[in-house]
Design a protein around this motif. Structure first.
Motif, short mmCIF file in Angstrom:
data_model
loop_
_atom_site.label_atom_id
_atom_site.label_comp_id
_atom_site.label_asym_id
_atom_site.label_seq_id
_atom_site.Cartn_x
_atom_site.Cartn_y
_atom_site.Cartn_z
N THR A 74 0.84 -1.20 0.00
CA THR A 74 0.00 0.00 0.00
C THR A 74 0.87 1.25 0.00
O THR A 74 1.94 1.27 0.64
CB THR A 74 -0.93 0.00 1.23
N VAL A 75 0.40 2.26 -0.70
CA VAL A 75 1.06 3.56 -0.71
C VAL A 75 0.10 4.56 -0.08
O VAL A 75 -1.11 4.54 -0.37
CB VAL A 75 1.45 3.99 -2.13
N TYR A 76 0.63 5.43 0.76
CA TYR A 76 -0.18 6.41 1.48
C TYR A 76 0.15 7.82 1.04
O TYR A 76 1.27 8.11 0.60
CB TYR A 76 0.06 6.29 2.98
N LEU A 77 -0.83 8.70 1.21
CA LEU A 77 -0.58 10.13 1.03
C LEU A 77 -1.15 10.83 2.25
O LEU A 77 -2.38 10.90 2.42
CB LEU A 77 -1.25 10.66 -0.25
N GLN A 78 -0.27 11.30 3.10
CA GLN A 78 -0.67 12.08 4.27
C GLN A 78 -0.77 13.54 3.86
O GLN A 78 0.22 14.10 3.36
CB GLN A 78 0.35 11.93 5.41
N MET A 79 -1.92 14.13 4.05
CA MET A 79 -2.15 15.52 3.64
C MET A 79 -2.48 16.35 4.88
O MET A 79 -3.46 16.08 5.57
CB MET A 79 -3.30 15.59 2.63
N ASN A 80 -1.66 17.34 5.14
CA ASN A 80 -1.84 18.24 6.28
C ASN A 80 -2.09 19.66 5.79
O ASN A 80 -1.83 19.99 4.63
CB ASN A 80 -0.61 18.21 7.18
N SER A 81 -2.58 20.49 6.71
CA SER A 81 -2.82 21.91 6.39
C SER A 81 -3.61 22.05 5.09
O SER A 81 -3.24 22.83 4.21
CB SER A 81 -1.48 22.65 6.29
N LEU A 82 -4.66 21.30 5.00
CA LEU A 82 -5.44 21.27 3.75
C LEU A 82 -6.11 22.61 3.48
O LEU A 82 -6.53 23.33 4.40
CB LEU A 82 -6.48 20.15 3.80
N LYS A 83 -6.18 22.93 2.19
CA LYS A 83 -6.77 24.20 1.73
C LYS A 83 -7.96 23.89 0.81
O LYS A 83 -8.02 22.81 0.22
CB LYS A 83 -5.72 24.98 0.94
N PRO A 84 -8.87 24.82 0.65
CA PRO A 84 -10.00 24.58 -0.26
C PRO A 84 -9.55 24.19 -1.66
O PRO A 84 -10.22 23.40 -2.33
CB PRO A 84 -10.73 25.93 -0.24
N GLU A 85 -8.42 24.73 -2.10
CA GLU A 85 -7.94 24.40 -3.46
C GLU A 85 -7.39 22.98 -3.56
O GLU A 85 -7.06 22.54 -4.66
CB GLU A 85 -6.89 25.41 -3.92
N ASP A 86 -7.31 22.26 -2.45
CA ASP A 86 -6.94 20.85 -2.49
C ASP A 86 -8.13 19.95 -2.82
O ASP A 86 -7.96 18.74 -3.01
CB ASP A 86 -6.34 20.41 -1.16
N THR A 87 -9.29 20.54 -2.90
CA THR A 87 -10.50 19.77 -3.21
C THR A 87 -10.42 19.13 -4.58
O THR A 87 -9.97 19.76 -5.55
CB THR A 87 -11.74 20.68 -3.15
N GLY A 88 -10.87 17.88 -4.65
CA GLY A 88 -10.88 17.17 -5.92
C GLY A 88 -10.97 15.68 -5.70
O GLY A 88 -11.02 15.21 -4.55
N VAL A 89 -10.96 14.95 -6.79
CA VAL A 89 -10.88 13.49 -6.73
C VAL A 89 -9.40 13.12 -6.80
O VAL A 89 -8.68 13.60 -7.67
CB VAL A 89 -11.65 12.82 -7.87
N TYR A 90 -8.98 12.31 -5.87
CA TYR A 90 -7.59 11.88 -5.79
C TYR A 90 -7.46 10.45 -6.31
O TYR A 90 -8.20 9.55 -5.89
CB TYR A 90 -7.08 11.98 -4.36
N TYR A 91 -6.53 10.27 -7.22
CA TYR A 91 -6.27 8.98 -7.83
C TYR A 91 -4.83 8.56 -7.56
O TYR A 91 -3.93 9.41 -7.53
CB TYR A 91 -6.43 9.06 -9.35
N CYS A 92 -4.62 7.25 -7.44
CA CYS A 92 -3.26 6.74 -7.48
C CYS A 92 -3.10 5.97 -8.79
O CYS A 92 -4.08 5.47 -9.37
CB CYS A 92 -2.93 5.86 -6.27
N ALA A 93 -1.88 5.91 -9.25
CA ALA A 93 -1.60 5.31 -10.54
C ALA A 93 -0.20 4.71 -10.55
O ALA A 93 0.69 5.18 -9.82
CB ALA A 93 -1.74 6.34 -11.65
N ARG A 94 -0.02 3.72 -11.41
CA ARG A 94 1.25 3.00 -11.50
C ARG A 94 2.00 3.35 -12.78
O ARG A 94 1.40 3.45 -13.86
CB ARG A 94 0.98 1.49 -11.48
N ALA A 95 3.30 3.49 -12.64
CA ALA A 95 4.18 3.72 -13.78
C ALA A 95 5.51 3.03 -13.52
O ALA A 95 5.75 2.54 -12.42
CB ALA A 95 4.39 5.21 -14.01
N PHE A 96 6.37 3.02 -14.53
CA PHE A 96 7.69 2.43 -14.33
C PHE A 96 8.64 3.42 -13.64
O PHE A 96 9.60 3.03 -13.00
CB PHE A 96 8.26 1.96 -15.65
N PHE A 97 8.37 4.71 -13.80
CA PHE A 97 9.16 5.72 -13.13
C PHE A 97 8.27 6.93 -12.90
O PHE A 97 7.18 7.05 -13.48
CB PHE A 97 10.41 6.09 -13.94
N CYS A 98 8.74 7.85 -12.06
CA CYS A 98 7.93 9.03 -11.68
C CYS A 98 7.95 10.05 -12.81
O CYS A 98 8.64 11.07 -12.73
CB CYS A 98 8.41 9.62 -10.37
#
Length: 122
Positions: free
Chosen positions: A78-102
């Motif tokens: 599992t991969v996690y994304l810890q999000m702190n100090s959230l702002k209204p502009e962080d609103t959206g649908v969050y997706y994770c995705a796989r690739a061979f490199f970043c």
């Protein structure tokens, strides 16, 4: 069968925190780069973080740096994304995705989860 399942989204007040999870099956997260993307209404998907497959090097755009933390739990695949100090502009649908490199090219991410909604509002 490769699958990515996001969870952990919700409604949070500005300044609050959320931790998103991306549970992988059908492959081992250690051997691939995993990126997190955000899609606000009416916009394209924006990469907000990525963890590479080799040395675990991490990418954040300026908008997420010092607020978001990506991590990988090999035992839970599992991969996690810890999000702190959230702002209204962080609103959206969050997706994770796989690739061979970043990659900064979205088409390099071949498998995607179904997304989890994050709403930052008072």
């Amino acid at each position: 069968q490769v699958q990515l399942v996001e969870s952990g989204g919700g409604l949070v007040q500005p300044g609050g925190s959320l931790r998103l999870s991306c549970a992988a099956s059908g492959f081992t997260v250690d051997y691939y780069a995993i990126g997190w993307f955000r899609q606000a209404p009416g916009t394209g998907r924006e990469r907000v973080s990525c963890i590479s497959r080799r040395d675990g090097s991490i990418y954040y755009p300026a908008s997420a740096k010092d607020r978001f933390t990506i991590s990988r739990d090999s035992a839970k695949n599992t991969v996690y994304l810890q999000m702190n100090s959230l702002k209204p502009e962080d609103t959206g649908v969050y997706y994770c995705a796989r690739a061979f490199f970043c990659s900064g090219t979205i088409t390099e991410y071949e498998y995607w989860g179904q997304g989890t909604q994050v709403t930052v509002s008072s």
